[in-house]
Design an enzyme around this catalytic site. Structure first.
Site, PDB file in Angstrom:
ATOM      1  N   PHE A  66       0.127 -31.343  19.721  1.00 39.80           N
ATOM      2  CA  PHE A  66       0.404 -31.709  20.961  1.00 39.80           C
ATOM      3  C   PHE A  66      -0.394 -30.841  22.003  1.00 39.80           C
ATOM      4  CE2 PHE A  66       3.270 -31.573  24.935  1.00 39.80           C
ATOM      5  CZ  PHE A  66       3.403 -32.926  24.854  1.00 39.80           C
ATOM      6  N   CYS A  89      -3.527 -32.393  12.843  1.00 38.80           N
ATOM      7  CA  CYS A  89      -2.905 -33.162  11.772  1.00 38.80           C
ATOM      8  C   CYS A  89      -1.583 -33.458  11.888  1.00 38.80           C
ATOM      9  CB  CYS A  89      -3.138 -32.457  10.328  1.00 38.80           C
ATOM     10  SG  CYS A  89      -2.372 -33.222   8.840  1.00 38.80           S
ATOM     11  N   VAL A  90      -0.956 -34.771  12.102  1.00 42.18           N
ATOM     12  CA  VAL A  90       0.201 -34.942  12.154  1.00 42.18           C
ATOM     13  C   VAL A  90       0.752 -35.836  11.133  1.00 42.18           C
ATOM     14  CG1 VAL A  90       1.869 -35.786  14.032  1.00 42.18           C
ATOM     15  CG2 VAL A  90      -0.459 -35.123  14.884  1.00 42.18           C
ATOM     16  N   HIS A  97       9.238 -37.633  16.060  1.00 40.73           N
ATOM     17  CA  HIS A  97       8.147 -36.501  16.576  1.00 40.73           C
ATOM     18  C   HIS A  97       6.585 -37.306  16.538  1.00 40.73           C
ATOM     19  CE1 HIS A  97      10.353 -32.935  17.674  1.00 40.73           C
ATOM     20  NE2 HIS A  97       9.213 -32.667  18.227  1.00 40.73           N
TER      21      HIS A  97
HETATM   22  C1  DLZ Z   1       7.000 -30.209  16.388  1.00 34.35           C
HETATM   23  C2  DLZ Z   1       5.990 -30.700  15.420  1.00 34.35           C
HETATM   24  C3  DLZ Z   1       6.120 -31.532  14.376  1.00 34.35           C
HETATM   25  C4  DLZ Z   1       7.468 -31.990  14.067  1.00 34.35           C
HETATM   26  N1  DLZ Z   1       5.220 -32.078  13.631  1.00 34.35           N
HETATM   27  C5  DLZ Z   1       3.915 -31.707  13.856  1.00 34.35           C
HETATM   28  C6  DLZ Z   1       3.054 -32.161  13.185  1.00 34.35           C
HETATM   29  O1  DLZ Z   1       2.926 -32.813  12.047  1.00 34.35           O
HETATM   30  N2  DLZ Z   1       1.637 -31.603  13.428  1.00 34.35           N
HETATM   31  C7  DLZ Z   1       1.214 -30.901  14.435  1.00 34.35           C
HETATM   32  O2  DLZ Z   1       0.275 -30.533  14.734  1.00 34.35           O
HETATM   33  N3  DLZ Z   1       2.279 -30.554  15.327  1.00 34.35           N
HETATM   34  C8  DLZ Z   1       3.475 -30.822  14.974  1.00 34.35           C
HETATM   35  N4  DLZ Z   1       4.814 -30.559  15.655  1.00 34.35           N
HETATM   36  C9  DLZ Z   1       4.503 -29.304  17.046  1.00 34.35           C
HETATM   37  C10 DLZ Z   1       3.712 -30.113  18.041  1.00 34.35           C
HETATM   38  O3  DLZ Z   1       2.333 -30.319  17.995  1.00 34.35           O
HETATM   39  C11 DLZ Z   1       3.823 -29.042  19.220  1.00 34.35           C
HETATM   40  O4  DLZ Z   1       3.213 -27.743  18.960  1.00 34.35           O
HETATM   41  C12 DLZ Z   1       5.389 -28.481  19.475  1.00 34.35           C
HETATM   42  O5  DLZ Z   1       6.187 -29.586  19.722  1.00 34.35           O
HETATM   43  C13 DLZ Z   1       5.381 -27.629  20.834  1.00 34.35           C
HETATM   44  O6  DLZ Z   1       5.018 -28.590  21.989  1.00 34.35           O
END
Ligand code: DLZ
Length: 160
Positions: A66, A89-90, A97
């Protein structure tokens, strides 16, 4: 994403201009760092392979994917880099989320690309699970970081 016929590390070297002299910023999410650091290594290798000097590659770490929108926007505003690579990487979880973060980073980086002359490269994996991410971070589908590094050079050199 890699498709059946497209490995993320495969490209035609003839399509990549000499990149000596380019200054590249890479911003990397620490979340899922087992994946994102492998993508970072892939991007740096690809840049160096085509002539970018180590001292012309700056790396900026952020907590999660994010945050890549903010860091990329700040790097663009510095007017110091020929391209910015955003690496994250999400991975799909049990909450919405995944959708919020994936949509935010895709829309945010697209918006930067429309509103500035510095190309921002989408080096973000969005996968159903860790196995799919590993397959695209140096596994059987190649390394999305390599794709991002090559794309950065091609876009930085697009208009000569
Ligand atoms: C909170 C969160 C979740 C649940 N999953 C991921 C993810 O798979 N990959 C990633 O890069 N970040 C994740 N985050 C964190 C969010 O990107 C962000 O850092 C937080 O919501 C704080 O703004």
């Amino acid at each position: 994403m890699a498709t059946k016929n497209q490995n993320l590390s495969s490209y035609d070297p003839e399509s990549v201009p000499f990149a000596g002299g380019l200054k590249i910023a890479i911003t990397v999410a620490r979340w899922n760092s087992n994946i994102t650091y492998a993508l970072l290594d892939g991007a740096i290798s690809a840049l160096k392979e085509h002539g970018v000097e180590s001292q012309d590659i700056d790396v900026f770490y952020v907590p999660g994917t994010f945050e890549l929108v903010h860091s990329s926007a700040s790097l663009v505003r510095m007017e110091k880099y020929d391209a910015v690579i955003a690496i994250g990487c999400v991975i799909q979880g049990e909450t919405p989320h995944f959708t919020f973060i994936s949509d935010a980073v895709a829309n945010g980086l697209a918006s930067l690309n429309m509103n500035s002359s510095v190309p921002v490269i989408f080096g973000v994996l969005t996968t159903d699970n860790m196995e799919q991410a590993e397959e695209r971070a140096g596994g059987k589908h190649g390394n999305k970081g390599v794709e991002a590094g090559i794309t950065a050079i091609q876009m930085a050199k697009l208009f000569g």
